[in-house]
Design an enzyme around this catalytic site. Structure first.
Site, PDB file in Angstrom:
ATOM      1  N   HIS A 124       0.823  -1.224   0.000  1.00  0.00           N
ATOM      2  CA  HIS A 124       0.000   0.000   0.000  1.00  0.00           C
ATOM      3  C   HIS A 124       0.853   1.267   0.000  1.00  0.00           C
ATOM      4  O   HIS A 124       0.316   2.366  -0.197  1.00  0.00           O
ATOM      5  CB  HIS A 124      -0.948   0.023   1.200  1.00  0.00           C
ATOM      6  CG  HIS A 124      -1.959  -1.084   1.179  1.00  0.00           C
ATOM      7  ND1 HIS A 124      -2.860  -1.240   0.151  1.00  0.00           N
ATOM      8  CD2 HIS A 124      -2.195  -2.108   2.043  1.00  0.00           C
ATOM      9  CE1 HIS A 124      -3.620  -2.313   0.383  1.00  0.00           C
ATOM     10  NE2 HIS A 124      -3.230  -2.862   1.522  1.00  0.00           N
ATOM     11  N   ASP A 148      -2.245 -10.582  -2.494  1.00  0.00           N
ATOM     12  CA  ASP A 148      -2.867 -10.139  -1.243  1.00  0.00           C
ATOM     13  C   ASP A 148      -4.345  -9.835  -1.514  1.00  0.00           C
ATOM     14  O   ASP A 148      -4.717  -9.440  -2.625  1.00  0.00           O
ATOM     15  CB  ASP A 148      -2.140  -8.878  -0.754  1.00  0.00           C
ATOM     16  CG  ASP A 148      -2.596  -8.392   0.615  1.00  0.00           C
ATOM     17  OD1 ASP A 148      -1.879  -8.653   1.594  1.00  0.00           O
ATOM     18  OD2 ASP A 148      -3.672  -7.745   0.692  1.00  0.00           O
ATOM     19  N   HIS A 175      -6.017  -7.357  -0.614  1.00  0.00           N
ATOM     20  CA  HIS A 175      -6.226  -5.928  -0.891  1.00  0.00           C
ATOM     21  C   HIS A 175      -5.432  -5.495  -2.123  1.00  0.00           C
ATOM     22  O   HIS A 175      -4.329  -5.984  -2.358  1.00  0.00           O
ATOM     23  CB  HIS A 175      -5.797  -5.089   0.323  1.00  0.00           C
ATOM     24  CG  HIS A 175      -6.476  -5.490   1.599  1.00  0.00           C
ATOM     25  ND1 HIS A 175      -5.888  -6.347   2.509  1.00  0.00           N
ATOM     26  CD2 HIS A 175      -7.694  -5.178   2.094  1.00  0.00           C
ATOM     27  CE1 HIS A 175      -6.720  -6.524   3.537  1.00  0.00           C
ATOM     28  NE2 HIS A 175      -7.818  -5.829   3.309  1.00  0.00           N
ATOM     29  N   ASP A 184      -4.137 -13.059   3.295  1.00  0.00           N
ATOM     30  CA  ASP A 184      -5.430 -12.603   3.822  1.00  0.00           C
ATOM     31  C   ASP A 184      -6.593 -12.982   2.900  1.00  0.00           C
ATOM     32  O   ASP A 184      -7.740 -12.607   3.157  1.00  0.00           O
ATOM     33  CB  ASP A 184      -5.436 -11.098   4.140  1.00  0.00           C
ATOM     34  CG  ASP A 184      -4.721 -10.247   3.126  1.00  0.00           C
ATOM     35  OD1 ASP A 184      -4.395 -10.752   2.036  1.00  0.00           O
ATOM     36  OD2 ASP A 184      -4.493  -9.047   3.409  1.00  0.00           O
ATOM     37  N   TYR A 244      -4.042 -11.961   8.471  1.00  0.00           N
ATOM     38  CA  TYR A 244      -4.363 -11.531   9.838  1.00  0.00           C
ATOM     39  C   TYR A 244      -5.021 -12.608  10.676  1.00  0.00           C
ATOM     40  O   TYR A 244      -5.348 -12.369  11.839  1.00  0.00           O
ATOM     41  CB  TYR A 244      -5.206 -10.237   9.773  1.00  0.00           C
ATOM     42  CG  TYR A 244      -4.494  -9.243   8.888  1.00  0.00           C
ATOM     43  CD1 TYR A 244      -3.325  -8.614   9.329  1.00  0.00           C
ATOM     44  CD2 TYR A 244      -4.883  -9.036   7.563  1.00  0.00           C
ATOM     45  CE1 TYR A 244      -2.603  -7.792   8.490  1.00  0.00           C
ATOM     46  CE2 TYR A 244      -4.161  -8.206   6.719  1.00  0.00           C
ATOM     47  CZ  TYR A 244      -3.017  -7.592   7.199  1.00  0.00           C
ATOM     48  OH  TYR A 244      -2.282  -6.791   6.362  1.00  0.00           O
TER      49      TYR A 244
HETATM   50  C1  SP5 Z   1      -1.049  -5.209   3.857  1.00  0.00           C
HETATM   51  C2  SP5 Z   1      -2.523  -5.264   4.109  1.00  0.00           C
HETATM   52  O1  SP5 Z   1      -3.119  -6.332   4.003  1.00  0.00           O
HETATM   53  N1  SP5 Z   1      -3.126  -4.126   4.509  1.00  0.00           N
HETATM   54  C3  SP5 Z   1      -4.527  -4.080   4.757  1.00  0.00           C
HETATM   55  C4  SP5 Z   1      -4.942  -2.794   5.404  1.00  0.00           C
HETATM   56  C5  SP5 Z   1      -6.402  -2.768   5.740  1.00  0.00           C
HETATM   57  N2  SP5 Z   1      -6.719  -1.753   6.700  1.00  0.00           N
HETATM   58  C6  SP5 Z   1      -8.113  -1.485   6.925  1.00  0.00           C
HETATM   59  C7  SP5 Z   1      -8.745  -2.611   7.663  1.00  0.00           C
HETATM   60  C8  SP5 Z   1     -10.185  -2.374   7.988  1.00  0.00           C
HETATM   61  C9  SP5 Z   1     -10.736  -3.578   8.712  1.00  0.00           C
HETATM   62  N3  SP5 Z   1     -12.094  -3.448   9.049  1.00  0.00           N
HETATM   63  C10 SP5 Z   1     -12.796  -4.724   9.125  1.00  0.00           C
HETATM   64  C11 SP5 Z   1     -13.340  -4.985  10.477  1.00  0.00           C
HETATM   65  C12 SP5 Z   1     -13.813  -6.417  10.586  1.00  0.00           C
HETATM   66  N4  SP5 Z   1     -14.111  -6.774  11.936  1.00  0.00           N
HETATM   67 ZN    ZN Z   2      -4.065  -7.305   2.516  1.00  0.00          ZN
END
Ligand code: SP5
Ligand code: ZN
Length: 342
Positions: A160, A196, A198, A285, A324
């Protein structure tokens, strides 16, 4: 396969992440590193190597110097104001208020250099980010020297992070730093395949006007998934880079059958463009039980992923990104590596 990792990766131990309107313990936690190492050892990977220091020059080849300086000084500047909490961006230049100068106050600087509020800066962040890019670069050196695959257990992750922005738990774009270094070492074209969950907005932004790095990403549709503002299928690169950015956004709930079908299409793009090195932005993830993501790959599917990546037959550098589900992260990463070397 050789595993590169650094204990310094754990120097970043943030306490807070803004998620769902609350400050929660960060999903991207240092325990991920130990769980991955344990999973790898259990799977029979025994060659764990500490990285060599590569300095900041390879970072400055893709990131702006003022951004690197911000990361180096942010925590001290924040603490100097006597703040209780961690450094979190909370105001930004936006569509109606484009910033024309970089503020001097750390609150304004955070808004300039952050792409979101999910990533707090705390003590040890800059040190961990440096260790992470050293892991990527040392693993790259091994791949270039031997042609053998290598795994860089990068933490914090990188995809990111853009030319001059951090966020999504990323500070230095490890895959981009490694790709640029490979080009500087004499390669003509490098593929970065981002698996990934994302979209790798930072990697895309760094290379989208260039044809020497092919960026291919399979990810949750940005209409409903972080980072929301990049990663649509019609983003294909610009100018010289037209055709060298390839995005495969997929709906939430996507499972193995569709995901592997798309992976084969992604591999075909990599074959067509004559890339000499494959860098995999390896997020796990996409796992069905990931707490913040929405694909449905099983632990066994990661073995198949490794097999299919290995079938490309290219020198391959695997770099850790997200993932995660801390309990299963070790098995899932080990399965990819086992599949690749089987
Ligand atoms: C490297 C990578 O995988 N970065 C991901 C960053 C995501 N950050 C925002 C996460 C928001 C999570 N909200 C979901 C809540 C579910 N309980
Ligand atoms: Zn990710």
């Amino acid at each position: 396969m050789r595993i590169y990792h650094s204990e310094m990766s754990k120097a970043r131990r943030a306490r807070t992440e803004l998620d769902g309107g609350q400050l929660v313990p960060p999903w991207e936690c240092p325990e991920r590193v130990d769980m991955i190492l344990a999973g790898l050892r259990k799977a029979g990977f025994t060659e764990m190597v500490e990285p060599a220091e590569h300095g900041l020059a390879p970072v400055l080849a893709v990131h702006d110097a003022d951004y690197v300086d911000f990361l180096a000084t942010c925590w001290d500047d924040w603490q100097a104001l006597g703040r209780e909490g961690e450094a979190i961006a909370w105001i930004w230049p936006t569509r109606t208020m484009p910033g024309r100068r970089i503020p001097s106050c750390v609150d304004g600087r955070l808004g300039h250099y952050a792409l979101g509020a999910d990533t707090s800066i705390c003590g040890g962040t800059f040190e961990a980010a440096q260790a992470s890019k050293d892991v990527a670069l040392s693993a790259l050196d091994h791949v270039l020297a031997t042609g053998e695959p290598a795994f860089g257990l990068c933490r914090p992750p990188g995809h990111h992070a853009a030319v001059d922005q951090f966020g999504g738990y990323c500070f230095f774009n490890n895959a981009a730093v490694a790709a640029q270094r490979a080009l500087d070492a004499g390669l003509s074209r490098v593929a970065i395949l981002d698996v990934d969950f994302h979209h790798g907005n930072g990697t895309q932004q760094i290379f989208e006007q260039r044809s020497d790095v092919l960026f291919v990403s399979i990810h949750g549709d940005p209409m409903t998934c972080f980072p929301y503002f990049m990663g649509h299928a019609d983003e294909v690169g610009e100018g010289e880079g037209a055709g060298y950015t390839v995005n495969y956004p997929l709906p939430e709930g996507t499972g193995a059958e569709v995901w592997f079908h798309v992976l084969e299409a992604a591999k075909e793009r990599i074959r067509e463009t004559g890339c000499e090195l494959l860098i995999v932005s390896l997020g796990v993830d996409t796992f069905e039980d990931d707490p913040i993501s929405a694909f449905k790959l099983s632990s066994d599917d990661f073995t198949e992923m490794g097999r299919r990546l290995g079938a490309l037959g290219l020198p391959t550098l695997l770099l850790m990104e997200g993932g995660y589900a801390v309990e299963e992260i070790g098995v899932n990463v080990a399965n990819v590596l086992s599949g690749m070397t089987s």
